[in-house]
Design a protein around this motif. Sequence first.
Motif, PDB file in Angstrom:
ATOM      1  N   THR A 104       0.857  -1.185   0.000  1.00  0.00           N
ATOM      2  CA  THR A 104       0.000   0.000   0.000  1.00  0.00           C
ATOM      3  C   THR A 104       0.892   1.234   0.000  1.00  0.00           C
ATOM      4  O   THR A 104       1.998   1.203   0.549  1.00  0.00           O
ATOM      5  CB  THR A 104      -0.975   0.017   1.193  1.00  0.00           C
ATOM      6  OG1 THR A 104      -1.970   1.018   0.972  1.00  0.00           O
ATOM      7  CG2 THR A 104      -0.280   0.270   2.510  1.00  0.00           C
ATOM      8  N   SER A 105       0.438   2.286  -0.644  1.00  0.00           N
ATOM      9  CA  SER A 105       1.229   3.514  -0.665  1.00  0.00           C
ATOM     10  C   SER A 105       0.692   4.549   0.312  1.00  0.00           C
ATOM     11  O   SER A 105       1.325   5.565   0.549  1.00  0.00           O
ATOM     12  CB  SER A 105       1.266   4.095  -2.085  1.00  0.00           C
ATOM     13  OG  SER A 105      -0.042   4.380  -2.519  1.00  0.00           O
ATOM     14  N   CYS A 106      -0.501   4.280   0.862  1.00  0.00           N
ATOM     15  CA  CYS A 106      -1.040   5.180   1.871  1.00  0.00           C
ATOM     16  C   CYS A 106      -1.996   4.409   2.774  1.00  0.00           C
ATOM     17  O   CYS A 106      -2.489   3.357   2.405  1.00  0.00           O
ATOM     18  CB  CYS A 106      -1.743   6.375   1.232  1.00  0.00           C
ATOM     19  SG  CYS A 106      -3.286   5.982   0.419  1.00  0.00           S
ATOM     20  N   TYR A 107      -2.217   4.961   3.945  1.00  0.00           N
ATOM     21  CA  TYR A 107      -3.138   4.368   4.902  1.00  0.00           C
ATOM     22  C   TYR A 107      -4.292   5.320   5.153  1.00  0.00           C
ATOM     23  O   TYR A 107      -4.137   6.532   5.084  1.00  0.00           O
ATOM     24  CB  TYR A 107      -2.429   4.072   6.234  1.00  0.00           C
ATOM     25  CG  TYR A 107      -1.409   2.973   6.131  1.00  0.00           C
ATOM     26  CD1 TYR A 107      -1.785   1.646   6.262  1.00  0.00           C
ATOM     27  CD2 TYR A 107      -0.079   3.270   5.889  1.00  0.00           C
ATOM     28  CE1 TYR A 107      -0.844   0.628   6.161  1.00  0.00           C
ATOM     29  CE2 TYR A 107       0.865   2.256   5.785  1.00  0.00           C
ATOM     30  CZ  TYR A 107       0.473   0.935   5.925  1.00  0.00           C
ATOM     31  OH  TYR A 107       1.391  -0.064   5.813  1.00  0.00           O
ATOM     32  N   PHE A 108      -5.436   4.741   5.454  1.00  0.00           N
ATOM     33  CA  PHE A 108      -6.608   5.510   5.837  1.00  0.00           C
ATOM     34  C   PHE A 108      -6.810   5.283   7.330  1.00  0.00           C
ATOM     35  O   PHE A 108      -6.526   4.202   7.833  1.00  0.00           O
ATOM     36  CB  PHE A 108      -7.840   5.027   5.054  1.00  0.00           C
ATOM     37  CG  PHE A 108      -7.703   5.201   3.575  1.00  0.00           C
ATOM     38  CD1 PHE A 108      -8.185   6.340   2.946  1.00  0.00           C
ATOM     39  CD2 PHE A 108      -7.077   4.231   2.798  1.00  0.00           C
ATOM     40  CE1 PHE A 108      -8.055   6.502   1.577  1.00  0.00           C
ATOM     41  CE2 PHE A 108      -6.942   4.385   1.432  1.00  0.00           C
ATOM     42  CZ  PHE A 108      -7.429   5.528   0.819  1.00  0.00           C
ATOM     43  N   LYS A 109      -7.308   6.276   8.018  1.00  0.00           N
ATOM     44  CA  LYS A 109      -7.551   6.162   9.458  1.00  0.00           C
ATOM     45  C   LYS A 109      -9.052   6.115   9.698  1.00  0.00           C
ATOM     46  O   LYS A 109      -9.790   6.979   9.205  1.00  0.00           O
ATOM     47  CB  LYS A 109      -6.933   7.346  10.195  1.00  0.00           C
ATOM     48  CG  LYS A 109      -6.911   7.175  11.698  1.00  0.00           C
ATOM     49  CD  LYS A 109      -6.076   8.277  12.329  1.00  0.00           C
ATOM     50  CE  LYS A 109      -5.499   7.899  13.654  1.00  0.00           C
ATOM     51  NZ  LYS A 109      -4.551   6.832  13.677  1.00  0.00           N
ATOM     52  N   HIS A 110      -9.495   5.093  10.428  1.00  0.00           N
ATOM     53  CA  HIS A 110     -10.921   4.997  10.737  1.00  0.00           C
ATOM     54  C   HIS A 110     -11.306   6.171  11.637  1.00  0.00           C
ATOM     55  O   HIS A 110     -10.650   6.418  12.649  1.00  0.00           O
ATOM     56  CB  HIS A 110     -11.229   3.665  11.422  1.00  0.00           C
ATOM     57  CG  HIS A 110     -12.686   3.387  11.481  1.00  0.00           C
ATOM     58  ND1 HIS A 110     -13.495   3.913  12.468  1.00  0.00           N
ATOM     59  CD2 HIS A 110     -13.489   2.658  10.670  1.00  0.00           C
ATOM     60  CE1 HIS A 110     -14.730   3.505  12.260  1.00  0.00           C
ATOM     61  NE2 HIS A 110     -14.760   2.743  11.183  1.00  0.00           N
ATOM     62  N   PRO A 111     -12.360   6.916  11.278  1.00  0.00           N
ATOM     63  CA  PRO A 111     -12.701   8.134  12.010  1.00  0.00           C
ATOM     64  C   PRO A 111     -13.179   7.913  13.441  1.00  0.00           C
ATOM     65  O   PRO A 111     -13.053   8.799  14.278  1.00  0.00           O
ATOM     66  CB  PRO A 111     -13.801   8.769  11.165  1.00  0.00           C
ATOM     67  CG  PRO A 111     -14.386   7.640  10.393  1.00  0.00           C
ATOM     68  CD  PRO A 111     -13.265   6.670  10.160  1.00  0.00           C
ATOM     69  N   VAL A 112     -13.699   6.745  13.745  1.00  0.00           N
ATOM     70  CA  VAL A 112     -14.227   6.492  15.088  1.00  0.00           C
ATOM     71  C   VAL A 112     -13.254   5.684  15.932  1.00  0.00           C
ATOM     72  O   VAL A 112     -12.957   6.037  17.070  1.00  0.00           O
ATOM     73  CB  VAL A 112     -15.591   5.769  15.014  1.00  0.00           C
ATOM     74  CG1 VAL A 112     -16.087   5.396  16.405  1.00  0.00           C
ATOM     75  CG2 VAL A 112     -16.614   6.620  14.282  1.00  0.00           C
ATOM     76  N   PHE A 113     -12.724   4.604  15.376  1.00  0.00           N
ATOM     77  CA  PHE A 113     -11.909   3.681  16.161  1.00  0.00           C
ATOM     78  C   PHE A 113     -10.408   3.929  16.062  1.00  0.00           C
ATOM     79  O   PHE A 113      -9.637   3.405  16.839  1.00  0.00           O
ATOM     80  CB  PHE A 113     -12.229   2.237  15.782  1.00  0.00           C
ATOM     81  CG  PHE A 113     -13.642   1.870  16.104  1.00  0.00           C
ATOM     82  CD1 PHE A 113     -14.019   1.637  17.416  1.00  0.00           C
ATOM     83  CD2 PHE A 113     -14.601   1.791  15.118  1.00  0.00           C
ATOM     84  CE1 PHE A 113     -15.329   1.305  17.732  1.00  0.00           C
ATOM     85  CE2 PHE A 113     -15.907   1.460  15.414  1.00  0.00           C
ATOM     86  CZ  PHE A 113     -16.275   1.226  16.728  1.00  0.00           C
ATOM     87  N   GLY A 114      -9.988   4.722  15.075  1.00  0.00           N
ATOM     88  CA  GLY A 114      -8.601   5.149  15.008  1.00  0.00           C
ATOM     89  C   GLY A 114      -7.592   4.174  14.430  1.00  0.00           C
ATOM     90  O   GLY A 114      -6.425   4.507  14.309  1.00  0.00           O
ATOM     91  N   PHE A 115      -8.011   2.981  14.045  1.00  0.00           N
ATOM     92  CA  PHE A 115      -7.064   2.056  13.433  1.00  0.00           C
ATOM     93  C   PHE A 115      -6.827   2.454  11.977  1.00  0.00           C
ATOM     94  O   PHE A 115      -7.612   3.202  11.394  1.00  0.00           O
ATOM     95  CB  PHE A 115      -7.563   0.604  13.528  1.00  0.00           C
ATOM     96  CG  PHE A 115      -8.844   0.345  12.773  1.00  0.00           C
ATOM     97  CD1 PHE A 115      -8.816  -0.004  11.431  1.00  0.00           C
ATOM     98  CD2 PHE A 115     -10.071   0.446  13.406  1.00  0.00           C
ATOM     99  CE1 PHE A 115      -9.989  -0.230  10.734  1.00  0.00           C
ATOM    100  CE2 PHE A 115     -11.253   0.215  12.720  1.00  0.00           C
ATOM    101  CZ  PHE A 115     -11.207  -0.121  11.374  1.00  0.00           C
ATOM    102  N   ASN A 116      -5.754   1.974  11.399  1.00  0.00           N
ATOM    103  CA  ASN A 116      -5.435   2.255   9.994  1.00  0.00           C
ATOM    104  C   ASN A 116      -5.894   1.111   9.111  1.00  0.00           C
ATOM    105  O   ASN A 116      -5.984  -0.034   9.559  1.00  0.00           O
ATOM    106  CB  ASN A 116      -3.929   2.452   9.823  1.00  0.00           C
ATOM    107  CG  ASN A 116      -3.448   3.726  10.480  1.00  0.00           C
ATOM    108  OD1 ASN A 116      -4.097   4.751  10.409  1.00  0.00           O
ATOM    109  ND2 ASN A 116      -2.302   3.660  11.129  1.00  0.00           N
ATOM    110  N   TYR A 117      -6.136   1.431   7.849  1.00  0.00           N
ATOM    111  CA  TYR A 117      -6.430   0.398   6.860  1.00  0.00           C
ATOM    112  C   TYR A 117      -5.865   0.808   5.512  1.00  0.00           C
ATOM    113  O   TYR A 117      -5.593   1.977   5.261  1.00  0.00           O
ATOM    114  CB  TYR A 117      -7.925   0.061   6.790  1.00  0.00           C
ATOM    115  CG  TYR A 117      -8.878   1.205   6.539  1.00  0.00           C
ATOM    116  CD1 TYR A 117      -9.343   1.482   5.264  1.00  0.00           C
ATOM    117  CD2 TYR A 117      -9.338   1.989   7.601  1.00  0.00           C
ATOM    118  CE1 TYR A 117     -10.239   2.514   5.040  1.00  0.00           C
ATOM    119  CE2 TYR A 117     -10.236   3.018   7.390  1.00  0.00           C
ATOM    120  CZ  TYR A 117     -10.680   3.272   6.100  1.00  0.00           C
ATOM    121  OH  TYR A 117     -11.573   4.295   5.880  1.00  0.00           O
TER     122      TYR A 117
END
Length: 122
Positions: free
Chosen positions: A17-30
Amino acid sequence: MSTMRNVNEELSQFTGTSCYFKHPVFGFNYTEGIQYLAQEFKCYWLLKDIALHNHISLIRIDEPFQVWKLQRNNAPEHGFSLHCGDGNYNEVFRTTIPTSDFAGDEVTIWFIDEVLLLPSEY
């Protein structure tokens, strides 16, 4: 006889992956692959369910490496099973999703050190 639609086969182009997204509520990355899965298959609810069992559920899963599998039950009217393993074929959690509009028949997601990713992205 119809064949099972394994969504991971359709998403095998996601490697790394070239970037990560952050879950807005739980804060984990995906990863980008998970973002595509959630967006195209309309299953942001699956990310939420995995997060709930890692952060606030009464049945909290405390494994650093988790293998999550969403799988359609034999009869479509019986919904899906969602289960989590520890990566060594030991099941640590299972639940039933009675109804869902998920278009595939199964998908596997890994949750490693607070990052959700497709197996092909590892």
